[in-house]
Scaffold this active site. Structure first.
Site, PDB file in Angstrom:
ATOM      1  N   ALA A  66      -1.558  32.574  42.837  1.00  0.00           N
ATOM      2  CA  ALA A  66      -1.824  32.019  44.617  1.00  0.00           C
ATOM      3  C   ALA A  66      -1.643  30.919  44.891  1.00  0.00           C
ATOM      4  CB  ALA A  66      -2.517  32.756  45.784  1.00  0.00           C
ATOM      5  N   GLY A 112      -1.366  35.829  41.773  1.00  0.00           N
ATOM      6  CA  GLY A 112      -0.698  36.664  42.917  1.00  0.00           C
ATOM      7  C   GLY A 112       0.201  36.768  41.757  1.00  0.00           C
ATOM      8  N   GLU A 115       0.459  39.972  39.962  1.00  0.00           N
ATOM      9  CA  GLU A 115       1.041  41.035  41.099  1.00  0.00           C
ATOM     10  C   GLU A 115       2.102  40.846  42.190  1.00  0.00           C
ATOM     11  OE1 GLU A 115      -2.511  39.068  43.560  1.00  0.00           O
ATOM     12  OE2 GLU A 115      -3.869  40.729  43.716  1.00  0.00           O
TER      13      GLU A 115
HETATM   14  N1  COA Z   1      -2.288  27.064  42.805  1.00  0.00           N
HETATM   15  C1  COA Z   1      -2.271  25.999  42.429  1.00  0.00           C
HETATM   16  N2  COA Z   1      -2.117  24.964  41.508  1.00  0.00           N
HETATM   17  C2  COA Z   1      -1.139  25.203  40.243  1.00  0.00           C
HETATM   18  C3  COA Z   1      -1.874  26.865  39.890  1.00  0.00           C
HETATM   19  C4  COA Z   1      -2.487  27.499  41.585  1.00  0.00           C
HETATM   20  N3  COA Z   1      -2.094  28.886  40.954  1.00  0.00           N
HETATM   21  N4  COA Z   1      -1.692  26.985  38.956  1.00  0.00           N
HETATM   22  C5  COA Z   1      -1.013  25.663  38.758  1.00  0.00           C
HETATM   23  N5  COA Z   1      -0.968  25.096  38.960  1.00  0.00           N
HETATM   24  C6  COA Z   1      -0.387  22.966  39.455  1.00  0.00           C
HETATM   25  C7  COA Z   1      -2.462  22.590  38.642  1.00  0.00           C
HETATM   26  O1  COA Z   1      -2.780  22.337  40.013  1.00  0.00           O
HETATM   27  C8  COA Z   1      -1.296  21.399  38.199  1.00  0.00           C
HETATM   28  O2  COA Z   1      -0.946  20.385  39.504  1.00  0.00           O
HETATM   29  P1  COA Z   1      -1.254  19.049  39.442  1.00  0.00           P
HETATM   30  O3  COA Z   1      -0.330  18.533  38.290  1.00  0.00           O
HETATM   31  O4  COA Z   1      -0.761  18.290  41.040  1.00  0.00           O
HETATM   32  O5  COA Z   1      -2.290  19.236  38.854  1.00  0.00           O
HETATM   33  C9  COA Z   1      -0.123  22.181  37.345  1.00  0.00           C
HETATM   34  O6  COA Z   1       0.299  23.643  38.587  1.00  0.00           O
HETATM   35  C10 COA Z   1       0.331  22.342  35.997  1.00  0.00           C
HETATM   36  O7  COA Z   1      -1.240  22.716  35.862  1.00  0.00           O
HETATM   37  P2  COA Z   1      -1.840  22.412  34.816  1.00  0.00           P
HETATM   38  O8  COA Z   1      -3.788  22.839  35.479  1.00  0.00           O
HETATM   39  O9  COA Z   1      -2.242  21.220  34.837  1.00  0.00           O
HETATM   40  O10 COA Z   1      -1.255  23.317  33.601  1.00  0.00           O
HETATM   41  P3  COA Z   1      -2.131  23.883  32.348  1.00  0.00           P
HETATM   42  O11 COA Z   1      -1.109  24.202  30.844  1.00  0.00           O
HETATM   43  O12 COA Z   1      -2.613  22.872  31.906  1.00  0.00           O
HETATM   44  O13 COA Z   1      -2.575  25.249  32.624  1.00  0.00           O
HETATM   45  C11 COA Z   1      -2.879  27.034  33.633  1.00  0.00           C
HETATM   46  C12 COA Z   1      -2.362  26.304  32.524  1.00  0.00           C
HETATM   47  C13 COA Z   1      -2.204  28.435  34.308  1.00  0.00           C
HETATM   48  C14 COA Z   1      -3.682  27.996  32.557  1.00  0.00           C
HETATM   49  C15 COA Z   1      -3.797  26.929  34.657  1.00  0.00           C
HETATM   50  O14 COA Z   1      -3.384  26.013  35.742  1.00  0.00           O
HETATM   51  C16 COA Z   1      -4.412  27.945  35.897  1.00  0.00           C
HETATM   52  O15 COA Z   1      -5.582  28.255  35.150  1.00  0.00           O
HETATM   53  N6  COA Z   1      -3.618  28.173  36.499  1.00  0.00           N
HETATM   54  C17 COA Z   1      -4.512  28.509  37.424  1.00  0.00           C
HETATM   55  C18 COA Z   1      -5.011  30.225  37.469  1.00  0.00           C
HETATM   56  C19 COA Z   1      -5.227  31.063  38.192  1.00  0.00           C
HETATM   57  O16 COA Z   1      -6.259  31.259  38.349  1.00  0.00           O
HETATM   58  N7  COA Z   1      -5.019  32.138  39.171  1.00  0.00           N
HETATM   59  C20 COA Z   1      -5.298  32.456  39.766  1.00  0.00           C
HETATM   60  C21 COA Z   1      -5.182  32.030  41.411  1.00  0.00           C
HETATM   61  S1  COA Z   1      -5.988  33.006  42.557  1.00  0.00           S
END
Ligand code: COA
Length: 260
Positions: A66, A112, A115
């Site tokens: 999400a 999400g 999910e």
């Molecule tokens: N919500 C909003 N933005 C998200 C997102 C999320 N769940 N997951 C990734 N993004 C965005 C990042 O903020 C980033 O945006 P930016 O370039 O404007 O800063 C972009 O997507 C790329 O993500 P980034 O974190 O730079 O990639 P990465 O390869 O370093 O890491 C993940 C990948 C998936 C490990 C990491 O993005 C992450 O941990 N995301 C959140 C996962 C999470 O907790 N999801 C559950 C939500 S309830």
């Protein structure tokens, strides 16, 4: 409807919905959830569409969760409303759709995103897929059905481990757990999903919709799954699909189901 966050293509009997926010790893914001609702609703009503494949754009993510930026400041009431609305509009909606939905998990499926994949009728993943429910690391719990569907799919102990540790599992572990049915190289992911879609499309759409209903009934505490199966089984006998299916078998030819 014009979609800002989705790409939709239809080829013969198979529709592909691609969530298209690659720079945000296809994170599910409010707008995307609404668009997905309407896309599934429209495709679900389209009799020509026999199977829907759901995937994420780019090579990195199915859906990374999400959109955290949207709910970071929510109150308790807003949080509950977010979960209730999301479950009703999208996650339960997909699960109960009469048209089968296959999730093609092509990368991160987190929060999400996992999910969403779990709300689909079954899942196929590419080798690079990583799956998890990391919500407790953010101080929240899964709210789009994750605490219910994950134990249903992989068992309570494994679900407890995944949710409480907030850790990701790789595609091989997801296969071992039964969270996904197959794992393939990314370039073969859509082909394999299309292969399943082709097999499903040969069968009776009406019987398929009853099968989905009966299977889901067994996971709904307020319904008796066996009773639902009996009713649905009986209903099949009144359909043109049943007449065609049994006639084709007796005439030793392939059935051409009218879908009614
Ligand atoms: N919500 C909003 N933005 C998200 C997102 C999320 N769940 N997951 C990734 N993004 C965005 C990042 O903020 C980033 O945006 P930016 O370039 O404007 O800063 C972009 O997507 C790329 O993500 P980034 O974190 O730079 O990639 P990465 O390869 O370093 O890491 C993940 C990948 C998936 C490990 C990491 O993005 C992450 O941990 N995301 C959140 C996962 C999470 O907790 N999801 C559950 C939500 S309830």
């Amino acid at each position: 409807m014009k979609y800002e966050n989705l790409l939709i293509t239809t080829d013969k009997e198979v529709a592909i919905i691609t969530i298209n926010r690659p720079t945000k790893l296809n994170a599910l914001n409010k707008a995307t959830i609404e668009e997905l609702h309407y896309a599934f609703k429209d495709l679900g009503k389209d009799k020509k569409v026999k199977v829907i494949i759901l995937t994420g754009s780019g090579e990195k993510a199915f859906v990374a969760g999400a959109d955290i930026s949207e709910f970071a400041n929510f109150s308790e009431k807003e949080g509950a409303k977010l979960a209730a609305k999301g479950q009703k509009r999208l996650f339960n909606f997909i699960e109960n759709l009469s048209t089968p939905v296959i999730a093609a998990v092509n990368g991160f499926a987190l929060g999400g995103g996992l999910e969403l994949a779990m709300a689909c009728h079954f899942r196929v993943a590419s080798h690079n897929a990583r799956m998890g429910l990391p919500e407790v690391s953010l101080g929240v719990i899964p709210g789009y059905g994750g605490t219910q569907r994950l134990p249903q799919l992989i068992g309570r102990g494994r679900a407890m481990e995944m949710i409480l540790t907030a850790s990701m599992i790789d595609a091989a572990k997801a296969l071992e757990f039964g969270l996904v049915n197959y794992v393939v190289e990314q370039e073969h992911l859509m082909d394999l999903c299309q292969k399943f879609a082709g097999k499903i499309s040969n069968n009776s759409p009406v019987a398929i919709s009853y099968a989905i209903k009966a299977i889901n009934a067994g996971f709904n505490n307020s319904i008796n799954g066996y009773e639902t199966e009996i009713e649905a089984f009986g209903s099949c006998f009144g359909t043109s699909d049943f007449k065609e299916g049994t006639t084709a078998f007796l005439e030793k030819r392939r059935a051409n189901f009218p879908g009614a």
